[in-house]
Each structure stands twice: as C-alpha cells, then as structure tokens.
Design a protein around this motif. Structure first.
Motif, short mmCIF file in Angstrom:
data_model
loop_
_atom_site.label_atom_id
_atom_site.label_comp_id
_atom_site.label_asym_id
_atom_site.label_seq_id
_atom_site.Cartn_x
_atom_site.Cartn_y
_atom_site.Cartn_z
N UNK A 39 0.82 -1.20 0.00
CA UNK A 39 0.00 0.00 0.00
C UNK A 39 0.86 1.26 0.00
N UNK A 40 2.02 1.20 0.63
CA UNK A 40 2.91 2.37 0.66
C UNK A 40 3.46 2.70 -0.72
N UNK A 41 3.42 1.74 -1.65
CA UNK A 41 3.89 2.00 -3.02
C UNK A 41 2.91 2.89 -3.79
N UNK A 42 1.74 3.14 -3.23
CA UNK A 42 0.73 3.98 -3.88
C UNK A 42 0.76 5.43 -3.37
N UNK A 43 1.76 5.78 -2.57
CA UNK A 43 1.76 7.09 -1.89
C UNK A 43 2.74 8.10 -2.46
N UNK A 44 3.22 7.86 -3.67
CA UNK A 44 4.27 8.75 -4.20
C UNK A 44 3.76 10.15 -4.52
N UNK A 51 7.93 1.20 -7.73
CA UNK A 51 8.55 -0.12 -7.57
C UNK A 51 8.98 -0.39 -6.14
N UNK A 52 9.14 0.67 -5.35
CA UNK A 52 9.50 0.55 -3.93
C UNK A 52 8.53 1.39 -3.11
N UNK A 53 8.37 1.11 -1.81
CA UNK A 53 7.48 1.91 -0.98
C UNK A 53 7.84 3.39 -1.03
N UNK A 55 10.99 8.27 -1.95
CA UNK A 55 11.21 9.70 -1.67
C UNK A 55 12.58 9.90 -1.02
N UNK A 56 12.97 9.01 -0.12
CA UNK A 56 14.29 9.12 0.51
C UNK A 56 15.40 9.03 -0.53
N UNK A 57 15.24 8.16 -1.53
CA UNK A 57 16.25 8.03 -2.59
C UNK A 57 16.36 9.32 -3.39
N UNK A 58 15.22 9.96 -3.64
CA UNK A 58 15.24 11.24 -4.37
C UNK A 58 15.94 12.32 -3.56
#
Length: 775
Positions: free
Chosen positions: A709-714, A722-724, A729-732
């Motif tokens: 479900x966290x993968x739908x929060x971008x 592809x990731x939560x 967001x942390x990667x960005x």
C-alpha cells in the motif's frame, strides 16, 4: 576442488605440468619456465567444505552467517568458464561475457549489440550468484539456487586512441580541444601493439610533448626522438608526429596516439556514454520475459551448467523453478470531497477531482534558461495556471517575476525573488543544460521553492499535453505545502498490527563515485572523494501517508550510517510529535541501499541506536519492524509461460504479486513483492528482508500489505512505484543532496559536513521543513 577427500602430504597432491614457453611468445615473463608444480595443501579451517553442506541455510542468526559455501558453489559452477578464456570473459562480481554470443543467442540481438556505436559494443553476458532458497518443495526444505541474470554491458572497442578520438569527431591537431580529449581517454588501459610482449598501462592524460619533441638516449648512446624510434624499431612512420603523446603514470608510459591501443574487456562507465547510447542500450538490454527466459537457457548451455552431474561434479542443475504467488488487493486512492478511486489491475488510476489538500503561494515567478528550443511561454503560463486552478492549487494568474537567464546569472533571479517575496519559481531550461544541482543550492540558500521543467516538456504542456500538464501540477502542489491524495484500505489486521499512529521511515544512500570491474581488478580506487548523501523520508505530516524528507552528508563510498541514524530518528519523532500532537505508537523502518553483508552491522549497531533514541524522546521502546528492500537482486519473477506475441506489460506479472515461499530463504523472513507495472523489459521484483521485528501483532501478511500500500503514496504519478514511497522519496532526497554538494562551489560555497547539517538541509528551514520539496 575434488569429488573425493584428498589425503594430506601424499604424491597425489603434487601436480606437475610440463611447460613449453615457445607456445607463448608474447609473454616475456614466462620464457624461462620449463615446469610448473602445483602443491595441494590441507586447508587451515577445521572442517572440509562440501557442495552438499547446507548448515548455513539453516541459520536464522545473521551474525553467525558465512558465505563460504555459497562462494564455493559459485566457483564450482564457474570452472567451465574459467578454463575457456577464449570463449568466456570472467569479471568480478560473478559477471561472465560470451566472446562469440552468436553460438548461443539470437543473432538479431547479437548484431544490434555488435553495432552499438563506433567506439563501443555491448557485451552479452550474465551475472551469476548462489543463494539459499526453500526450493520446489517449499517450507521446511533447503536448496542452493543459482541465479542467472542476463546483462548487456558497453565495452570499449579495441582500437587506437587516434581512432577512438576521431570517432568522437575530435581533430587531434586542434590544441584547444586537448583538455576535452584528456577527459575522453583518461583511465583507459592501453598497450603498444608493436611490442612483442604485451604491456599495458592506465592513461592519466596527454603529455606536454609530441613524438617529435620527446627525446631519449638509446642503447647506442644516441639522442633519438620517439618518431625516429618507431621508424627504426618497428619500421613505421607516424602520421601525427606533432600531436601530444598519450601519458601513463610511469616515466616510460608514453605512446603515440596511433600506436596506443585500447586493451580488451574494458567496460565503459556511465559517464563515458552519451544520451543516445544510454537510450539505445536500454532498448537493447530491456528484454521482455519470453526473450529473457530464452536467453537464460542459452547461458545454461554456454556456461556448461547443463552438463553438471551429481556423480562427477557433486552438483546437479534444474533448469528453472516454478513457484506460486498471491495477488494482494489494491487500496483506494482518496481525493478531495472523499472522492475515491480503486486502481485497475495494472495499478493505474485517473484523477477523479481536486487534490485533498491544496497548496498555495502569494507570488510566483517564471524563468527561462537557454535558447536551444523556442518555448511558448505565454501559452504555458496560461495552461499551467488553469490546471492549478482546476485542481485547487492557489497561485496568482500571472507571475510577478518573469525573465531569462543571461549574463546576470541564475542567482540574480533568486535575489529578485527574495526582494519581491516570491515563494515559488518555475524554471524552464534546455535539456542539455545541467543546472539541477546549482538550482537546488540556490533554492535552499534563498528559501524559494523551485520546479525545473525542460523546454520540450513545457511546450507539450502548453499544447495538448494534458497528462504532461497534470503531472507538472502534481509536482507543484506538494512543493507548496499541499497533499495530492491519501490512501484508504479495509484491512483491519493492518491497523491491529501497526496502529493508526505508526511512524514510517525510509532511509536511502546515494554514492558520489564508483569503481568499475576492470579498475577494481587492477587495484583501482574510486576517483570521486565528494561527499555523498543519505536521504530519508517519513510520514511526519498531517496525513499518515504523506512523506516529507531531507538529506544529510555522508562520507563517500560508505554503506553504513551509524553516526546518522540517531539524528534521523530524533528529527522524525520530533516532527511527528509536533504535527500530530502525539508520539508514534509503533515504528516501521525501511533501510534501502544496504547489502546482505551489512545486515550484521545493522542488527548489532544501528537497531540499538534506534531503540536508544526512542527511550530518550518517548521514554520507552515502541514496537519496531526493520525491513531492507533490495531492488537490485538478481532474481526475476515472471509468468510460467510468457507469450512472446504480447507486449512486455502483459508478459510481466501484475502489481500486487507477492511470493513468500519457494524462492525465499529457508530461515530468514523475506518476501518478493512486485508493486509496479513494467512496460519495458522484465520486471525487477524487489526482495524485502525483515531483519528485525519485535511487533508481536505484525505478521508477514500485515507487513506485505502495508509495504504494498505504501507503493501507492508517491503523489506525483497515478500509479504505484517499484518501492514503498518512504524509500522512493528518501532516494530522491539522497540524489538531490549529492548533486547539491557537488554544485556548491558554483555558488561560492565549499561543501563542509558541519556547515551542510546546519545551513543546507531542509529541517533547519522553517519554510521547508514540513514540505515535500523534492516532488
């Protein structure tokens, strides 16, 4: 290796090889050898290592884990390749490339790889690694799986430096281009093809002298220049005796460009690829499941893996593993006025109405940078305003600051923005202008939020590109303090597991430099010593599925973040408490960028630091679940019989497919979850390893569902990532931090970790600290 136990100190352990040096005339160092003796001695370890030793597969305690058996399997299954260097090139990290791929692969693919570009070809190979899995019988069983992932890697062609530079349209006589030429050839390994014994060296640049100017004393005591030496020694006349010599580290590492040849098997790093090569490589390498399945079978034959037998080799291969997965239910995506939409099976959904919480700004600016493309500025301004208005984002109809970057520079417009109390700048730039790092440095310095749009995208948005314009505004709203949507589910067991006030944190690394396989094998080290960044994001906003993040400076090439974890936990707990008026009741922590070798460090050091901060700030421990996502794992999960006539999206598994038996470790809690739609190539299904979980209410099913479900929060796209989202967001933020640190000198700032932590992160800014600024 032996299939039977050897007796120590016996004649059977002495292998004598008669050696004929005349067979190797190019290798001067072996000309004096007549015999090679190989003596096999008893290992210093207490126990023998055998191919069927599965003791490590039964360990659930990561601190006791030893990869010795897995490495043995990887080595044993590489023997065929290692003894056939004329057919297979073996590099570090389990990578193997076929010298004549047309014998095993589709000829059309081979031809495209061979014709990749004038100075590069794509090597067709695979990455091979051994892992413990449950296997075809599922839970309660142990097997070793050999993962084979097809790869296409750009290699430099074996050609002279002269040809290499002329392929790139350099005129070697043009002295004004020498610095660019140095950059183009730096770090390549080269050799003199006229020398009887091959001797390579690594290029560090161009010499200040040419072949005609460089003189030395020969064996007869004469002063002779390099051009004369090549004429007398090799009977060749240099075509360009007046261009600089290619230079290496050693005093004698000097060669004319036309007789300085690039050595074989050198991968081309990403910074030596142009945008057209990048795009073409993705098209060639991204093979859909039906073709990838065929390629894997080709590698099984080419690497001799099909011929392994239990009696002769102690190993027997099964060609593939069939597993059973489950499909998780999609959450609802909720917009303003409680308008909810359930994503389709492919994960996509359409915007049903206005954003759930709309951002606003009192003044904004529109800036143009570059002139390669004519941009319809007025049309874009009107279309952008109308789309903002339709979605509830509040901005003035006309920007108060409009201009074009000229000799005054980019910073001039930030100074003007600050003077005019502009809170948001839209910057339209040409695609070939690399300004992202500098732009974001100025954004933080002047506390003016920015959005960078390329000229072609702006023109598309100004025309009929409604989807493009919608995506631009979806990025704008979070930058202005808004939230596009939230998600809702009806799974009571998730709430029972984590509660309504779970603090969800994602942490990711971004490294500033790397070493390729050839450099590593030859003792090279990463050139870049720039600071790298650690990014993090957490649901510290008002909405429980709204993720706000930041970056922190880290030493380059480090994968552990021991000294940063306490600060991240403190910042996120404090912001959670400030915005929600309560402390979290549980914590879910995703640590992206950590390899399996880091797991022991994470459990031994970083998790205790998390608990210490909990006690310091909350006064007690709260239930903690720590998960490590690994998108770069070599496993590929696809349908049993993918139809080659279908598009890649139909051949790949759909979002929501989870695998937690057969393919997973026998003892360690892990699962594979595919959350995104793959429209090109074969899906990289991330693996999630649960390295700590003291939450007695959080079972595997709850963890899998909340992760999906966290993968739908971008927020920025109408599809799952592809990731939560906390990881994404942390990667960005990590990537942004690294770019900012590299660009600080452009605005007159020397990057210093203490200064960055005090003045350049977003948490120290009242204006930015509660906004998703990297949308």
């Amino acid at each position: 290796m032996s299939t039977s136990k050897l007796k120590a100190d016996t004649a059977d352990n002495l292998i004598c090889v008669n050696f004929d040096p005349s067979r190797f005339p190019d290798f001067i160092s072996v000309q004096s050898f007549v015999e090679i003796n190989v003596i096999i001695k008893q290992s210093e370890t207490d126990t023998d290592l055998t191919s069927d030793d599965m003791s490590m597969a039964r360990l659930s305690d990561l601190t006791q884990f030893d990869r010795g058996h897995q490495r043995f399997i990887e080595l044993a299954t590489s023997q065929y390749a290692l003894f056939r260097p004329e057919d297979i090139v073996c590099l570090a990290g389990g990578k193997m490339y076929l010298v004549e791929p047309q014998k095993s692969m589709d000829n059309s693919v081979v031809e495209r790889c061979n014709k990749f570009s004038a100075d590069k070809f794509l090597g067709i190979g695979c990455k091979k690694s051994a892992k413990y899995i449950e296997g075809p019988k599922g839970r309660g069983h142990e097997n070793v799986a050999l993962f084979i992932a097809p790869i296409k890697t750009p290699f430099f062609r074996q050609q002279s430096i002269l040809d290499f530079l002329e392929c790139r349209r350099f005129n070697v006589n043009d002295r004004s281009k020498y610095n660019a030429m140095k950059y183009a050839i730096k770090d390549l390994y080269v050799f003199n093809p006229l020398l009887s014994g091959k001797r390579t060296f690594q290029i560090i640049g161009l010499a200040n002298v040419s072949a005609r100017q460089m003189t030395f004393t020969d064996r007869e005591g004469r002063q002779i220049n390099v051009a004369q030496y090549f004429a007398e020694k090799y009977n060749v006349k240099l075509r360009y005796p007046d261009v600089p010599l290619v230079k290496g580290k050693g005093k004698t590492d000097l060669l004319p460009m036309e007789y300085c040849v690039i050595d074989d098997n050198q991968p081309a790093p990403k910074n030596r690829m142009n945008q057209f090569e990048d795009a073409d490589m993705v098209k060639i390498a991204a093979q859909p499941p039906a073709i990838q399945k065929k390629e894997v079978r080709g590698f099984l034959g080419a690497l001799g893996l099909n011929d392994l037998t239990l009696q002769r080799d102690g190993i027997q291969m099964r060609p593939h593993l069939t597993i059973t997965g489950r499909i998780l239910q999609n959450p609802e995506v909720v917009y303003a006025d409680d308008k909810a939409v359930t994503p389709a099976d492919d994960g996509l959904w359409k915007l049903p109405g206005r954003f759930i919480r709309c951002g606003e700004t009192s003044q904004w600016g529109l800036i143009r940078c570059g002139n390669a493309v004519e941009v319809k500025m007025r049309e874009f301004q009107t279309a952008y305003y109308n789309m903002c208005k339709a979605n509830g984002v509040k901005i003035p109809e006309k920007p108060i600051l409009i201009g074009k970057v000229d000799q005054r520079g980019l910073e001039y417009f930030f100074e003007e923005a600050k003077r005019l109390k502009v809170e948001f700048l839209v910057v339209i730039s040409d695609k070939n202008i690399d300004m992202q790092g500098e732009l974001k440095c100025l954004e933080r310095k002047y506390e003016v939020a920015t959005q960078n749009i390329t000229a072609n995208v702006a023109n598309d948005a100004a025309g009929r590109g409604r989807a493009t314009l919608e995506n631009i505004v979806q990025k704008t709203n979070p930058k202005l303090g808004g939230t596009n949507f939230t998600i809702r589910h009806h799974q009571k067991f998730i709430d029972d597991a984590f509660g309504k006030n779970c603090l969800i944190i994602g942490v990711a690394l971004s490294h500033s430099g790397a070493v390729d396989d050839v450099q590593r094998a030859r003792g090279g080290i990463a050139e870049s010593t720039s600071l790298s960044a650690v990014g993090y994001a957490a649901n510290t906003g008002i909405d429980p599925f709204e993720f706000i993040g930041d970056h922190l400076p880290n030493n380059p090439h480090r994968s552990e973040i021991l000294d940063l974890i306490p600060g991240i936990i403190q910042s996120t707990i404090n912001k959670f408490h400030q915005n929600r008026k309560m402390f979290p009741s549980s914590m879910l922590l995703y640590l992206n960028g950590s390899s399996e070798g880091d797991f022991v460090l994470l459990k031994r050091f970083e998790i205790p630091l998390v608990f210490k901060k909990m006690i310091d700030l909350i006064g007690q421990k709260i239930p903690l679940t720590v998960i490590v996502p690994q998108r770069s794992n070599v496993a590929r999960v696809y349908k049993t019989a993918p139809d080659p006539s279908q598009k890649a999206a139909q051949q790949n598994i759909q979002p929501g497919v989870v695998v937690d038996t057969g393919l997973v470790h026998p003892k360690i809690n892990e699962f594979f979850l595919n959350s995104h739609t793959t429209i090109q190539g074969t899906a990289r299904t991330p693996k999630y390893t649960i390295i700590h979980n003291d939450n007695i209410n959080a079972g595997m099913d709850a963890i899998q569902h909340i992760t999906y479900y966290l993968c739908f929060c971008h927020q920025i796209v109408n599809s799952p990532t592809s990731l939560p989202s906390p990881v994404y967001v942390a990667s960005a933020y990590a990537e942004r931090g690294t770019k900012m640190y590299k660009s600080m000198p452009k605005i007159g700032v020397t990057p210093n970790p203490d200064d960055i932590a005090e003045n350049w992160i977003y948490d120290t800014s009242v204006f930015f600290r509660n906004k998703r600024i990297n949308a």
